[in-house]
Structures are given as C-alpha cells and as structure tokens.
Design a protein around this motif. Structure first.
Motif, short mmCIF file in Angstrom:
data_model
loop_
_atom_site.label_atom_id
_atom_site.label_comp_id
_atom_site.label_asym_id
_atom_site.label_seq_id
_atom_site.Cartn_x
_atom_site.Cartn_y
_atom_site.Cartn_z
N GLU A 86 98.58 14.99 73.70
CA GLU A 86 99.97 15.28 73.33
C GLU A 86 100.94 14.31 73.99
OE1 GLU A 86 100.45 19.31 74.50
OE2 GLU A 86 99.13 20.12 72.94
N ILE A 87 100.74 14.05 75.27
CA ILE A 87 101.62 13.14 76.00
C ILE A 87 101.51 11.72 75.44
CG2 ILE A 87 101.94 12.01 78.26
CD1 ILE A 87 103.07 14.83 78.14
N LEU A 88 100.29 11.29 75.17
CA LEU A 88 100.07 9.93 74.68
C LEU A 88 100.65 9.73 73.28
CD1 LEU A 88 96.46 9.56 76.07
CD2 LEU A 88 98.42 8.14 76.74
N GLU A 89 100.47 10.71 72.43
CA GLU A 89 101.02 10.60 71.07
C GLU A 89 102.54 10.54 71.10
OE1 GLU A 89 99.02 13.86 69.26
OE2 GLU A 89 97.28 12.67 68.66
N LEU A 90 103.15 11.28 72.04
CA LEU A 90 104.60 11.21 72.21
C LEU A 90 105.02 9.82 72.65
CD1 LEU A 90 107.45 12.43 72.49
CD2 LEU A 90 106.80 13.17 74.80
N ALA A 91 104.33 9.28 73.65
CA ALA A 91 104.69 7.95 74.17
C ALA A 91 104.50 6.87 73.11
CB ALA A 91 103.84 7.65 75.40
N LEU A 92 103.49 7.02 72.27
CA LEU A 92 103.22 6.01 71.25
C LEU A 92 104.25 6.01 70.12
CD1 LEU A 92 99.34 6.30 71.16
CD2 LEU A 92 100.63 4.20 71.63
N THR A 93 105.10 7.04 70.05
CA THR A 93 106.16 7.03 69.03
C THR A 93 107.20 5.95 69.32
OG1 THR A 93 107.42 8.73 70.22
CG2 THR A 93 105.88 9.47 68.51
N PHE A 94 107.38 5.61 70.61
CA PHE A 94 108.34 4.55 70.92
C PHE A 94 107.67 3.29 71.48
CE2 PHE A 94 108.33 7.50 74.57
CZ PHE A 94 107.97 6.66 75.61
N ALA A 95 106.34 3.32 71.68
CA ALA A 95 105.63 2.11 72.10
C ALA A 95 104.29 2.06 71.40
CB ALA A 95 105.46 2.11 73.63
N PRO A 96 104.29 1.97 70.06
CA PRO A 96 103.05 2.11 69.27
C PRO A 96 102.00 1.04 69.56
CG PRO A 96 104.85 1.34 67.89
CD PRO A 96 105.47 1.74 69.19
N GLY A 97 102.41 -0.13 70.01
CA GLY A 97 101.43 -1.19 70.23
C GLY A 97 100.99 -1.33 71.67
N ASP A 98 101.42 -0.43 72.53
CA ASP A 98 101.09 -0.54 73.95
C ASP A 98 99.58 -0.39 74.17
OD1 ASP A 98 100.60 0.83 76.77
OD2 ASP A 98 102.51 -0.27 76.91
N PHE A 99 98.95 -1.41 74.75
CA PHE A 99 97.49 -1.42 74.91
C PHE A 99 97.00 -0.28 75.80
CE2 PHE A 99 93.84 -2.76 77.54
CZ PHE A 99 92.87 -2.78 76.55
N GLU A 100 97.66 -0.08 76.94
CA GLU A 100 97.18 0.91 77.89
C GLU A 100 97.29 2.33 77.33
OE1 GLU A 100 97.11 1.43 82.73
OE2 GLU A 100 98.69 0.25 81.79
N LEU A 101 98.36 2.60 76.61
CA LEU A 101 98.51 3.91 75.97
C LEU A 101 97.41 4.14 74.94
CD1 LEU A 101 102.38 4.12 75.44
CD2 LEU A 101 101.03 5.49 77.04
#
Length: 467
Positions: A86-101
């Motif tokens: 849940e946390i990661l999917e939220l973070a990926l909404t504003f940083a979709p290409g972030d490798f570590e996420l």
C-alpha cells in the motif's frame, strides 16, 4: 539491518533521540534528523519506533521517496508485506519510475506469493541496469526462488548478484544461508575468497568462509578463517564463538578456553559462557576448576539442566560416584528427555553397585534414543559384566534389527562365545568378516583373551583379504 553498539552513538544523536522522545522536537524536524532517528531505532532493533518516525517523515515530506523507501523496508523486514504494498503503490503515484520503489514493490509482491507480478516489475530494469542495480535485482529474484523451494536457483542468483557487486552485504548474508540447503559449499568458498581478494578486511566474508570450510571438514582452514573474521572486526562475537566451538570439537580445549576468556573480557560473562569455560577445564582434566566455573553458571542459571549434568560429569571423572549420581538425578528431574543423562546415571549407579538403577536407566535411555548404537552396546556390556550373556545376546539381536554395524555384530559374536555357543559364534564370525574384516579387532575389545584363541584366529586368517 546493521546493529551498532549503543556506546557508538555520538552525543548529538543521543540528544536528538532524547528531545524526540520527550516531545521537545516533534513539531518540525529536518530531513537529516529524521534519517538519523530512523537509523538509530533500526540499529537498536526498536522497529516500531523506527516505523513511527518514518510515517511522521512521510507526512511532513510528502514527496520524499527516501522516507517511503525506509517505511516500506521496515514493513517488509517486520513481515507486514501487504502494508508495504500500500505504501509503495502510493509513493509510485508521484514517482512511477523510481528504481528503489519498484524494487521494493517487486519484493513485497514476491513475499505475498505473487511471484510473477514481482518478477514482471523487475524485467524493464534488468537489461539496462548498472552492476549495482543488477545485483539488487538478482537479490530480489533469489527471494522468489527461495519461496518456491528452488534453492539451487536461489544460490546461483545470489552468486550472480555478488559477482555483479561484491559489496552487496545482503546478498552475502543470504548466500551463506542458502549454501546449506543446496550443499554448494565448495562453490561458496570460491565466492567468499573472491570477495576477500577485493576486500581483505571483510569480516563477514571470512566468517562465512569459515562456516563453509567447517562443513567440508577442513577444520584448520576454518579456524584460520574465523580468526581473520574477528581480527577484522574485534566485536564480531559469533566469529569468536564459532572459533572456540570448533577448537573444542577438535580436542583443543586450551585454544577454546583462551578464546572464551577473550570473549569474557570483551563482551562480559553469562551462564552459557561459564558453562563453556567449565567444559574446557573438564576436558583438560582440571575438574575442580571446572566445577568452580560451573557452579558460577548454576548461580546465574539455576534451572539449566546442562550445567547440572556437567557438574555431575566432573565428579564422575574423579570417581566421586555418589555425588555424581545426585547431580545426574537432579539434571533428569529438570529435563527427563535427554538420553545422555540416563546413560551417565547408569554408569554411576553401576559404579556404586546399584545394578537395578543402572538397568532401569539404560532402558529409559534406549526408549528415548533407540537409534543410538552406543547405548545398545553399553547395555550389552552391562549384562556381560553381570554374567548375563543371554540378556546381552537378546539386546544385541534387538539392536541388529535396525542397526547393522560392525561393533554390534562383533560384540554379538563375543557374547555368543561368552555364553558357550562356540559353533554358532564361529559361523557368525565367518559371515561378519565378509562385510567388516578391517573392524574385526572389536571382537578383542570385548574379549581380549580371544587374541590367543586358535579357532577364532583360524577363521579370521581364512577371510583375510588378499593384498
């Protein structure tokens, strides 16, 4: 997550933690302060506090992916994988290409049983990844193999991860765990040596090399590797411990004791360490000194049956059988499931002529460990000493039903001879010599006078292998 000793934290961090915990600095903290707090609580293994700080940091710095990464890492580490998703999917909404996420999301998917979704998440990054990123991708892939029970694939994924980045500490730790499952100790040694060639002060590489060498029964090389591990990191307690244990197993109690003394100076003593030190003195035949250490251990851990048993062994070694008996009985009252305690009790009871107690103790020991060949042999020997060869034969016949071993077979022949069943014994001897000729001296251990028995020696000569 690396542990750091509390006394390593500087005053600034301690002041920050104190201010945070007393509520003096909860209104606003800068990015560095949040990172320091999270690191502090992680290293002190206070993971709930670390998570609380990470959540506060995410609320205050809503678009900082670093804090989402730290929060997700903590959730995965504490086995809350659905929350991590849940946390990661939220973070990926504003940083979709972030490798570590994306890497953490793949791991969270895999840990929730969604292997294909996790591996698919990694695929776009794999072809163009740097060596360091590729190492992390392969590490996550190894988790998928682990969950499927494919330990050989897991090993080779981790090996590739380390070959891509020899500094990947997490991959190094996991490959050491995986090696035992897939029996790749030889290959693991080559991998650890490769890391050591690049970084001769890598304590963990030395330590894992020692473990692999110990498994391969290369004891002296293993001891050298363990020693390099704690020389590289003088606070590496497990390296000292494994070095001492292996020294003890190799009948070098003096070397083990020296290491335990060094551990006591560096880390302090506890009941377990005092037990180990007492055991060393016992092996060195310094039984009174051993008892002194073991009594200290007993005061610290009064319910430790192993300590009580070891004190009994020290008294038995001095042939103070009545005292030894009292300690063996006490150990059994504390733990009645250890066959060694009953075996020792039987020997002590025999030595004070309490033959009924000895026989009962042997019977209980065999009920607990019917696959222990030495117990069957001890009970048979007991019956021979009691001039009951038929009972000895009965015991060994029962043992032979499940444990066909050289010493049991030859002891059975010795019992036949002791019971006057000579022809049957000689026929059995001819049969056993076909399978166990080199071990025929067991026969003389049981009946030394048979060395001068012409018929027995004639049968042995008949079956002597041609050179």
């Amino acid at each position: 997550m690396n542990r750091r000793r509390k006394d390593d934290w500087d005053t600034r961090i301690v002041d920050l933690v104190t201010a945070y915990e007393t509520g003096e600095s909860t209104a606003f903290l800068d990015v560095e302060a949040y990172h320091d707090l999270i690191e502090y609580y992680q290293n002190e293994e206070q993971f709930e506090k670390a998570l609380t700080v990470a959540r506060l940091a995410c609320e205050q710095y809503k678009f900082s992916t670093d804090f989402y990464v730290q929060q997700a890492q903590l959730l995965i580490y504490t086995n809350r994988h659905t929350q991590a998703l849940e946390i990661l999917e939220l973070a990926l909404t504003f940083a979709p290409g972030d490798f570590e996420l994306n890497l953490l999301l793949a791991e969270a998917f895999i840990r929730t049983g969604k292997n294909q979704a996790g591996l698919a998440r990694l695929a776009p990054y794999k072809l163009q990844a740097s060596a360091e990123d590729l190492s992390e991708i392969l590490l996550v892939e190894s988790i998928a193999y682990e969950r499927q029970g494919q330990y050989e694939h897991m090993f080779y994924a981790l090996k590739a991860a380390l070959e891509a980045d020899l500094t990947n500490e997490r991959a190094l730790e996991r490959v050491s765990l995986c090696t035992d499952f897939c029996r790749k100790h030889e290959e693991a040694c080559g991998l650890y040596n490769k890391i050591i060639d690049e970084d001769p002060y890598n304590a963990y590489a030395w330590y894992y090399l020692g473990q692999a060498l110990a498994y391969l029964r290369k004891s002296e090389d293993a001891l050298e590797a363990y020693e390099y591990a704690f020389l590289a990191d003088p606070d590496f307690e497990d390296a000292y411990l494994d070095f001492a244990e292996l020294s003890f197993e190799n009948h070098q109690p003096d070397k083990a004791l020296e290491t335990y003394n060094e551990m006591a100076e560096r880390f302090g003593t506890d009941g377990d360490l005092l037990l180990r030190m007492g055991s060393c003195y016992h092996e060195m035949y310094q039984h009174e000194t051993a008892i002194a250490y073991l009594e200290q251990a007993a005061r610290i851990e009064p319910h430790n049956d192993e300590v009580i048993f070891k004190i009994g062994e020290c008294y038995a070694a001095q042939e103070k059988w009545a005292v030894a008996l009292s300690f063996f009985r006490k150990a059994i009252r504390m733990n009645g499931e250890d066959e060694n305690y009953y075996q020792a009790l039987a020997e002590a009871a025999f030595s004070v002529n309490d033959f009924d107690a000895a026989e009962k103790a042997y019977d209980v020991a065999l009920d607990l460990a019917p696959d222990n060949s030495q117990l069957w042999l001890d009970l048979a020997w007991f019956y021979l000493e009691m001039l009951r060869p038929q009972d000895a034969l009965r015991v060994l016949e029962e043992a032979n039903e499940t444990l066909y071993e050289a010493e049991i077979a030859y002891s059975y022949i010795a019992c036949l001879l002791a019971g006057g069943q000579r022809q049957q014994a000689l026929a059995k001897l001819a049969e056993v010599l076909l399978d166990y000729y080199p071990e025929h001296t067991y026969l003389f251990d049981w009946q030394p006078l048979l060395r001068n028995d012409a018929e027995v020696n004639a049968v042995i000569s008949l079956y002597r292998p041609e050179v």
